[in-house]
Enzyme design. Structure first.
Site, PDB file in Angstrom:
ATOM      1  N   GLN A  93       0.733  -1.248  -0.099  1.00  0.00           N
ATOM      2  CA  GLN A  93       0.107  -0.128  -0.096  1.00  0.00           C
ATOM      3  C   GLN A  93       0.938   1.269  -0.053  1.00  0.00           C
ATOM      4  OE1 GLN A  93      -3.739   0.428   1.347  1.00  0.00           O
ATOM      5  NE2 GLN A  93      -3.175   1.652   3.163  1.00  0.00           N
ATOM      6  N   ARG A  98       8.012   5.520   1.069  1.00  0.00           N
ATOM      7  CA  ARG A  98       7.974   5.569   2.449  1.00  0.00           C
ATOM      8  C   ARG A  98       8.769   4.605   3.120  1.00  0.00           C
ATOM      9  NH1 ARG A  98       2.182   3.683   4.712  1.00  0.00           N
ATOM     10  NH2 ARG A  98       1.782   1.922   3.826  1.00  0.00           N
ATOM     11  N   HIS A 167       1.194  12.607   3.644  1.00  0.00           N
ATOM     12  CA  HIS A 167       0.145  11.823   4.467  1.00  0.00           C
ATOM     13  C   HIS A 167       0.221  12.300   5.800  1.00  0.00           C
ATOM     14  CE1 HIS A 167      -2.106   8.556   6.404  1.00  0.00           C
ATOM     15  NE2 HIS A 167      -2.016   7.699   5.295  1.00  0.00           N
ATOM     16  N   ASP A 212     -12.660   8.128   5.981  1.00  0.00           N
ATOM     17  CA  ASP A 212     -11.611   7.728   4.841  1.00  0.00           C
ATOM     18  C   ASP A 212     -12.104   8.300   3.667  1.00  0.00           C
ATOM     19  OD1 ASP A 212      -9.441   7.016   3.575  1.00  0.00           O
ATOM     20  OD2 ASP A 212      -9.631   4.875   4.217  1.00  0.00           O
ATOM     21  N   GLU A 271      -4.248  14.942   4.238  1.00  0.00           N
ATOM     22  CA  GLU A 271      -3.277  14.656   3.449  1.00  0.00           C
ATOM     23  C   GLU A 271      -3.558  15.401   2.164  1.00  0.00           C
ATOM     24  OE1 GLU A 271      -3.362  10.362   2.900  1.00  0.00           O
ATOM     25  OE2 GLU A 271      -4.491  10.397   4.746  1.00  0.00           O
TER      26      GLU A 271
HETATM   27  C1  BG6 Z   1      -5.044   6.728   3.961  1.00  0.00           C
HETATM   28  C2  BG6 Z   1      -6.134   5.588   3.414  1.00  0.00           C
HETATM   29  O1  BG6 Z   1      -4.181   7.527   3.286  1.00  0.00           O
HETATM   30  O2  BG6 Z   1      -4.216   5.782   4.842  1.00  0.00           O
HETATM   31  C3  BG6 Z   1      -6.493   4.672   4.171  1.00  0.00           C
HETATM   32  O3  BG6 Z   1      -7.036   6.458   2.890  1.00  0.00           O
HETATM   33  C4  BG6 Z   1      -5.276   4.041   5.047  1.00  0.00           C
HETATM   34  O4  BG6 Z   1      -7.339   3.981   3.366  1.00  0.00           O
HETATM   35  C5  BG6 Z   1      -4.478   4.944   5.718  1.00  0.00           C
HETATM   36  O5  BG6 Z   1      -6.134   3.127   5.905  1.00  0.00           O
HETATM   37  C6  BG6 Z   1      -3.475   4.201   6.335  1.00  0.00           C
HETATM   38  O6  BG6 Z   1      -2.522   3.478   5.449  1.00  0.00           O
HETATM   39  P1  BG6 Z   1      -1.402   2.485   5.795  1.00  0.00           P
HETATM   40  O7  BG6 Z   1      -1.211   1.820   4.690  1.00  0.00           O
HETATM   41  O8  BG6 Z   1      -0.328   3.441   6.531  1.00  0.00           O
HETATM   42  O9  BG6 Z   1      -1.872   1.862   7.025  1.00  0.00           O
END
Ligand code: BG6
Length: 300
Positions: A93, A98, A167, A212, A271
């Site tokens: 994700q 990062r 973020h 979200d 974000e």
């Molecule tokens: C946000 C997303 O930007 O980040 C969410 O919209 C997500 O869906 C959140 O759960 C955290 O993401 P991660 O990968 O850091 O757990």
């Protein structure tokens, strides 16, 4: 880079100071102090984990349960999300930027007391699936915190299509006491409701459940009003057409191993980036700059 990476450095006559040290998990980091503020940045992810103005609560939220492990994301602060946002099939994700250790290219304490540092994402196997690019990240610490993510398409003939997002996790007094302004009238994808498209009709957004949302064509300044802390956090941006607002609330918090069950009460992510239909297609040789300025002021 332009200054030594060990010990404490400061330009002659300047009041800004940069200290290089091993942070949590022995990951290398920089501590920056200026006449107005302090900040912490890990080389992994070029991840700003803290910014705090003197006599104020921290501006950024950092989870007590965060991992500080090479190759794993830090929970809190400002993850740099690039070159994709969210899930991508077969891949992690929020992109690989990062979790990579960025090269520190420049440390520049200025005579006015501010300090700028510049990082570059190093070559890595994951990048080979993309059009050749460079990614630079400039962080300036002063009375406010300014972030610039600069992406250049290094190809002679191919477009580079990507998403980016800074973020930011913000520290708030109490999630039920704050409100977020600057989003009214915008369309958003509601990730809690299977990405259905909705329109924001609230003058200010209050949070009372999992949120979200990917606000689209959202170029304006957003403010978090926090009466109990007596402050406003202002998120001002350029080169950004998306704003994401996230709070995991109760159930999702419990599912995240690197996040405390109750921590959702004192954080909100607002974000700034370019995601989903606002992703960027950069022609050969072109550069895109995402600039975010984070500032606080007293709420009277
Ligand atoms: C946000 C997303 O930007 O980040 C969410 O919209 C997500 O869906 C959140 O759960 C955290 O993401 P991660 O990968 O850091 O757990």
């Amino acid at each position: 880079m332009t200054t030594s990476q060990s010990g404490t450095t400061a330009a002659p006559g300047a009041l800004g100071r940069v200290t290089f040290l091993d942070g949590q998990g022995e990951l290398p980091m920089l501590e920056i102090s200026t006449p107005w503020s302090s900040a912490a940045i890990y080389l992994q992810g070029a991840h700003v984990t803290q910014f705090k103005k003197k006599d104020e609560p921290p501006m950024l939220f950092l989870s007590q349960c965060s991992r500080f492990v090479e190759g794993q994301p830090i929970r809190g602060g400002i993850p740099v999300v690039f070159p994709w946002f969210g899930q991508r099939e077969g891949l992690g994700q929020h992109g690989f930027a990062r979790v990579k250790t960025w090269d520190l290219k420049e440390v520049a304490p200025a005579p006015d007391g501010s300090v700028s540092v510049r990082f570059r994402l190093p070559a890595c196997p994951e990048a080979s699936d993309f059009t050749p690019f460079t990614a630079d990240y400039l962080v300036t610490v002063s009375q406010s915190l300014t972030l610039q993510l600069v992406i250049t398409n290094q190809s002679n003939d191919a477009e580079f299509t990507f998403e980016n997002c800074l973020h930011s996790y913000f520290e708030v007094s109490d999630i039920t006491a704050i409100s977020v302004s600057g989003l009214n009238g915008l369309n958003y994808l509601d990730k809690v409701a299977h990405f259905v498209e909705q329109t924001e009709t609230n003058e200010t957004l209050r949070i009372a459940s999992e949120v979200d949302r990917v606000y689209q064509n959202a170029t304006g300044t957003v403010e978090i009003l926090d009466p109990r802390f007596g402050r406003i956090i202002r998120i001002e941006k350029h080169g950004s057409a998306s704003t994401v607002v996230w709070n995991p609330w109760t159930a999702k918090s419990r599912q995240m191993p690197d996040f405390g069950d109750e921590e959702f009460e004192r954080m909100i992510c607002v974000e700034a980036g370019n995601v989903a239909s606002n992703s960027i297609s950069l022609p050969p040789g072109a550069t895109s700059t995402l600039t975010v300025k984070l500032a606080t002021e007293t709420l009277t």
